[in-house]
Design a protein around this motif. Structure first.
Motif, PDB file in Angstrom:
ATOM      1  N   TYR B  23     -16.357 -24.672  -2.382  1.00  0.00           N
ATOM      2  CA  TYR B  23     -15.560 -24.877  -1.163  1.00  0.00           C
ATOM      3  C   TYR B  23     -16.345 -25.720  -0.158  1.00  0.00           C
ATOM      4  O   TYR B  23     -15.850 -26.731   0.342  1.00  0.00           O
ATOM      5  N   ASP B  24     -17.593 -25.334   0.108  1.00  0.00           N
ATOM      6  CA  ASP B  24     -18.425 -26.053   1.081  1.00  0.00           C
ATOM      7  C   ASP B  24     -18.734 -27.464   0.599  1.00  0.00           C
ATOM      8  O   ASP B  24     -18.741 -28.413   1.389  1.00  0.00           O
ATOM      9  N   SER B  25     -18.972 -27.583  -0.691  1.00  0.00           N
ATOM     10  CA  SER B  25     -19.313 -28.889  -1.255  1.00  0.00           C
ATOM     11  C   SER B  25     -18.137 -29.858  -1.146  1.00  0.00           C
ATOM     12  O   SER B  25     -18.312 -31.031  -0.784  1.00  0.00           O
ATOM     13  N   PHE B  26     -16.937 -29.391  -1.429  1.00  0.00           N
ATOM     14  CA  PHE B  26     -15.747 -30.234  -1.279  1.00  0.00           C
ATOM     15  C   PHE B  26     -15.562 -30.641   0.183  1.00  0.00           C
ATOM     16  O   PHE B  26     -15.261 -31.804   0.492  1.00  0.00           O
ATOM     17  N   LYS B  27     -15.735 -29.680   1.078  1.00  0.00           N
ATOM     18  CA  LYS B  27     -15.560 -29.957   2.521  1.00  0.00           C
ATOM     19  C   LYS B  27     -16.512 -31.075   2.941  1.00  0.00           C
ATOM     20  O   LYS B  27     -16.103 -32.034   3.605  1.00  0.00           O
ATOM     21  N   GLN B  28     -17.759 -30.928   2.533  1.00  0.00           N
ATOM     22  CA  GLN B  28     -18.780 -31.911   2.933  1.00  0.00           C
ATOM     23  C   GLN B  28     -18.468 -33.282   2.340  1.00  0.00           C
ATOM     24  O   GLN B  28     -18.530 -34.301   3.030  1.00  0.00           O
ATOM     25  N   ALA B  29     -18.145 -33.287   1.055  1.00  0.00           N
ATOM     26  CA  ALA B  29     -17.907 -34.554   0.354  1.00  0.00           C
ATOM     27  C   ALA B  29     -16.721 -35.294   0.949  1.00  0.00           C
ATOM     28  O   ALA B  29     -16.760 -36.515   1.150  1.00  0.00           O
ATOM     29  N   LEU B  30     -15.670 -34.581   1.257  1.00  0.00           N
ATOM     30  CA  LEU B  30     -14.461 -35.236   1.775  1.00  0.00           C
ATOM     31  C   LEU B  30     -14.655 -35.682   3.221  1.00  0.00           C
ATOM     32  O   LEU B  30     -14.176 -36.746   3.618  1.00  0.00           O
ATOM     33  N   THR B  31     -15.349 -34.870   3.986  1.00  0.00           N
ATOM     34  CA  THR B  31     -15.637 -35.249   5.378  1.00  0.00           C
ATOM     35  C   THR B  31     -16.479 -36.527   5.398  1.00  0.00           C
ATOM     36  O   THR B  31     -16.220 -37.451   6.186  1.00  0.00           O
ATOM     37  N   LYS B  32     -17.439 -36.584   4.492  1.00  0.00           N
ATOM     38  CA  LYS B  32     -18.311 -37.777   4.382  1.00  0.00           C
ATOM     39  C   LYS B  32     -17.493 -39.019   4.019  1.00  0.00           C
ATOM     40  O   LYS B  32     -17.811 -40.151   4.444  1.00  0.00           O
ATOM     41  N   LYS B  33     -16.443 -38.822   3.252  1.00  0.00           N
ATOM     42  CA  LYS B  33     -15.589 -39.943   2.859  1.00  0.00           C
ATOM     43  C   LYS B  33     -14.562 -40.292   3.938  1.00  0.00           C
ATOM     44  O   LYS B  33     -13.733 -41.181   3.760  1.00  0.00           O
ATOM     45  N   GLY B  34     -14.609 -39.560   5.035  1.00  0.00           N
ATOM     46  CA  GLY B  34     -13.703 -39.858   6.147  1.00  0.00           C
ATOM     47  C   GLY B  34     -12.326 -39.250   6.022  1.00  0.00           C
ATOM     48  O   GLY B  34     -11.394 -39.622   6.745  1.00  0.00           O
ATOM     49  N   TRP B  35     -12.178 -38.294   5.132  1.00  0.00           N
ATOM     50  CA  TRP B  35     -10.886 -37.625   4.971  1.00  0.00           C
ATOM     51  C   TRP B  35     -10.718 -36.556   6.046  1.00  0.00           C
ATOM     52  O   TRP B  35     -11.675 -35.895   6.433  1.00  0.00           O
ATOM     53  N   LYS B  36      -9.476 -36.351   6.458  1.00  0.00           N
ATOM     54  CA  LYS B  36      -9.170 -35.246   7.365  1.00  0.00           C
ATOM     55  C   LYS B  36      -8.910 -34.030   6.467  1.00  0.00           C
ATOM     56  O   LYS B  36      -7.987 -34.052   5.642  1.00  0.00           O
ATOM     57  N   THR B  37      -9.730 -33.003   6.612  1.00  0.00           N
ATOM     58  CA  THR B  37      -9.680 -31.890   5.662  1.00  0.00           C
ATOM     59  C   THR B  37      -9.344 -30.568   6.339  1.00  0.00           C
ATOM     60  O   THR B  37      -9.970 -30.202   7.330  1.00  0.00           O
ATOM     61  N   GLN B  38      -8.354 -29.868   5.786  1.00  0.00           N
ATOM     62  CA  GLN B  38      -8.039 -28.505   6.233  1.00  0.00           C
ATOM     63  C   GLN B  38      -8.527 -27.563   5.137  1.00  0.00           C
ATOM     64  O   GLN B  38      -8.006 -27.598   4.022  1.00  0.00           O
ATOM     65  N   ALA B  39      -9.514 -26.757   5.468  1.00  0.00           N
ATOM     66  CA  ALA B  39     -10.097 -25.859   4.467  1.00  0.00           C
ATOM     67  C   ALA B  39      -9.786 -24.422   4.865  1.00  0.00           C
ATOM     68  O   ALA B  39     -10.073 -24.000   5.984  1.00  0.00           O
ATOM     69  N   ILE B  40      -9.164 -23.704   3.947  1.00  0.00           N
ATOM     70  CA  ILE B  40      -8.665 -22.351   4.256  1.00  0.00           C
ATOM     71  C   ILE B  40      -9.204 -21.308   3.281  1.00  0.00           C
ATOM     72  O   ILE B  40      -9.167 -21.513   2.064  1.00  0.00           O
ATOM     73  N   GLN B  41      -9.677 -20.210   3.844  1.00  0.00           N
ATOM     74  CA  GLN B  41     -10.003 -19.030   3.032  1.00  0.00           C
ATOM     75  C   GLN B  41      -8.725 -18.181   3.001  1.00  0.00           C
ATOM     76  O   GLN B  41      -8.358 -17.546   3.985  1.00  0.00           O
ATOM     77  N   LEU B  42      -8.025 -18.208   1.888  1.00  0.00           N
ATOM     78  CA  LEU B  42      -6.713 -17.549   1.826  1.00  0.00           C
ATOM     79  C   LEU B  42      -6.806 -16.035   2.034  1.00  0.00           C
ATOM     80  O   LEU B  42      -5.825 -15.415   2.440  1.00  0.00           O
ATOM     81  N   SER B  43      -7.989 -15.456   1.786  1.00  0.00           N
ATOM     82  CA  SER B  43      -8.121 -14.004   1.989  1.00  0.00           C
ATOM     83  C   SER B  43      -8.093 -13.654   3.477  1.00  0.00           C
ATOM     84  O   SER B  43      -7.887 -12.494   3.839  1.00  0.00           O
ATOM     85  N   GLU B  44      -8.261 -14.675   4.324  1.00  0.00           N
ATOM     86  CA  GLU B  44      -8.336 -14.404   5.762  1.00  0.00           C
ATOM     87  C   GLU B  44      -7.038 -14.706   6.507  1.00  0.00           C
ATOM     88  O   GLU B  44      -6.966 -14.509   7.717  1.00  0.00           O
ATOM     89  N   VAL B  45      -6.031 -15.193   5.779  1.00  0.00           N
ATOM     90  CA  VAL B  45      -4.776 -15.515   6.464  1.00  0.00           C
ATOM     91  C   VAL B  45      -3.665 -14.604   5.951  1.00  0.00           C
ATOM     92  O   VAL B  45      -3.739 -14.069   4.848  1.00  0.00           O
ATOM     93  N   SER B  46      -2.642 -14.473   6.781  1.00  0.00           N
ATOM     94  CA  SER B  46      -1.556 -13.548   6.438  1.00  0.00           C
ATOM     95  C   SER B  46      -0.402 -14.300   5.790  1.00  0.00           C
ATOM     96  O   SER B  46       0.279 -15.092   6.440  1.00  0.00           O
TER      97      SER B  46
END
Lengths: 224, 198
Positions: B23-46
C-alpha cells in the motif's frame, strides 16, 4: 440415514432472507430431507452481521450441526461479503476445534441465465470447506435465480422443474449417506429459458421497474 | 497535461504488515509519478453490505440509496484511471473487507443484459473504465488458491469492462520493503502506468 438425530443447518446468505431465491432453494431441499426425520434449523446470515458479536450465536448452531447447507446469491462473481465474514469466523473457530465431523455443501444462484457464472464461487466454498476440514458434499449452481424470488420453488411451476429434480436427488443422496451424483449438478445447470429470451425479458423488466419509480428516462444516468 | 487519478484500496486488517508495505509503496510510486492518489484502508471506513435491492439501477440510477462510504468508493472507481486493490487471499477469493466495497460497485454498471464473447453480462454505464490491478497475499505458495483467485479477478475484470488488468499473488515469507517496491515497479511498468510528464 445412519442416525435419527442428525442436525441439518440451512444458512441463507441473501439480504432478502425469506423473499430470496436462496431461501426458496434451501427450504425446498430441507423439505425433501425432513421426510427422513432430521432435526433442521434455518438461519439468515445477514441477521447476524448487522449486530456486533452475534456471529458467535450463529456459530453455536453451526458447530452443533452435522450437515450445513449454505444457500447464497452470487454477488460480483463470488460470495456476498457478509457470508465471507461468516466463513472467516468459522474457519478461525475450526482451527481451535475440528473434532466434530461435519458435512458442507453450497447452493448458489445468480441473476445471469448461465449457471457457469457461479463456478468460481463454488471453488471458493470448496476451499473454505477443505480449510475447515469439513466433508465436502458439493456445490450446485443455478442460473436465472430471480425467476424464483419471493416465491417457493413449487409455485414457480415449470420454471423450477430442473432445480426441484436436482434437489430431490441431492436429498436422497444425503438421506442415504451416499455421494451426491454428478447428475444433480448437471440437471440444476440446465437452463429452462434460452439465454437470449432471458436477456430480452430481463431488460423489459428493468425498464418496467424503472418506470414504476418514475426514472425510466434516467436509467442510464451518470451521476459520477 | 491532465493529472491522472488513482485509487488504492487495502482490503486487509490493520495488522497485515505485508499489505501495508505494498500500500505504502504504491502510494509513494504514484505520487512520485505525479498522479493524484486516493488511498483507503477499507477496514477503517463504513460500508454497509449490499442489500440486493437494485435501487441503484431502477430507483436512483447510478447511485446507491445508502449514504455511507460505499458511495465514495463507487465514485472513486468511476473517476479513477487506475484502481489498485490489495487483499489477503481468502479461501481463494477476496477478504470480506475488500468484498464489501466490491459488492457496492454495481451502481457503476447498467442493469441491462448484453452478450460479451458468448456470455451474458451487464452493459457498461460509463465510457471510461479504470485499469485494474489486484494484489493477493498468501502466507506461502498455494497453487490452488492462487488459481481460484486469478480466475475470480479475471471474471471481475470482464464484468467491470476493464481496458487492462493484472493480478499478482505474493507470499509473506521474507517479504520486505524492497520486495514491495519491486512488485510495485513491475506492475506499474507492465500496465503502462507512466508519470504525467512521460
Amino acid at each position: 440415514m445412519k442416525s435419527e438425530k442428525q442436525k441439518v443447518l440451512l444458512l441463507v446468505g441473501s439480504p432478502k432472507k425469506k423473499q430470496s431465491a436462496s431461501y426458496a432453494l434451501g427450504t425446498y431441499l430441507l423439505e425433501q430431507l425432513q421426510r427422513d426425520r432430521l432435526q433442521t434449523e434455518t438461519l439468515h446470515i445477514y441477521s447476524f452481521i448487522y449486530k456486533n458479536n452475534t456471529l458467535e450465536q450463529l456459530y453455536q448452531s453451526f458447530e452443533d450441526s452435522d450437515i450445513i447447507i449454505l444457500s447464497i446469491p452470487l454477488y460480483v462473481d463470488s460470495i456476498p461479503s457478509p457470508v465471507i465474514q461468516m466463513m472467516e469466523y468459522v474457519a478461525k473457530k475450526r482451527v481451535e476445534n475440528r473434532e466434530k465431523i461435519q458435512q458442507f455443501m453450497v447452493l448458489i444462484n445468480c441473476g445471469f441465465p448461465e449457471a457457469f457464472h457461479n463456478y468460481t464461487a463454488i471453488e471458493i466454498c470448496k476451499c473454505f470447506s477443505d480449510e475447515c476440514d469439513f466433508k465436502w458434499l458439493g456445490g450446485f449452481p443455478l442460473g436465472g435465480g430471480p425467476i424464483v424470488n419471493g416465491r417457493t420453488l413449487t409455485d414457480v411451476g415449470r420454471l423450477g422443474k430442473n432445480a426441484r429434480k436436482a434437489l430431490k436427488i441431492i436429498a436422497t443422496s444425503i438421506g442415504d449417506a451416499e455421494p451426491i451424483p454428478i447428475e444433480a449438478k448437471e440437471i440444476m445447470t440446465k437452463s429452462v429459458i434460452p439465454a437470449r429470451i432471458y436477456r430480452f425479458m430481463g431488460n423489459i423488466g428493468w425498464k418496467r421497474q424503472a418506470k414504476e419509480f418514475g426514472v425510466k428516462k434516467k436509467i442510464k444516468n451518470r451521476p459520477y | 497535461m491532465t493529472t491522472k487519478n488513482a485509487a488504492i484500496w487495502d482490503g486487509s486488517k490493520p495488522e497485515n504488515t505485508t499489505a501495508k508495505l505494498i500500500y505504502d509503496s504504491f502510494k509513494q510510486a504514484l505520487t512520485k509519478k505525479g498522479w493524484k492518489t486516493q488511498a483507503i484502508q477499507l477496514s477503517e471506513v463504513s460500508i454497509a453490505p449490499c442489500q440486493g435491492c437494485f435501487h441503484c439501477w431502477i430507483k436512483t440510477p447510478g447511485e446507491c440509496i445508502y449514504r455511507d462510504y460505499g458511495r465514495e468508493t463507487t465514485k472513486m472507481f468511476v473517476q479513477s484511471d487506475l484502481i489498485i486493490t490489495i487483499t489477503p487471499v481468502t479461501f481463494g477469493g477476496y477478504s470480506s473487507i475488500l468484498k464489501k466495497a466490491f459488492d457496492r460497485i454495481i451502481p457503476s454498471i447498467l442493469p441491462f443484459f448484453t452478450q460479451i464473447e458468448g456470455e451474458t453480462h451487464h452493459e457498461a454505464r460509463y465510457e471510461q473504465h479504470p485499469k485494474f490491478l489486484m494484489i493477493g497475499i498468501l502466507p506461502q505458495e498455494h497453487k490452488l488458491k492462487e488459481e481460484i483467485f486469478k480466475k475470480l479477478f479475471y471474471r471481475n475484470a470482464l464484468n467491470m469492462h476493464s481496458p487492462s488488468y493484472n493480478v499478482k499473488v505474493i507470499y509473506e515469507d521474507n517479504f520486505n520493503k524492497n520486495s514491495a517496491d519491486n512488485v510495485v515497479s513491475e506492475l506499474l511498468q507492465k500496465n503502462g502506468v507512466k508519470g504525467n510528464e512521460e
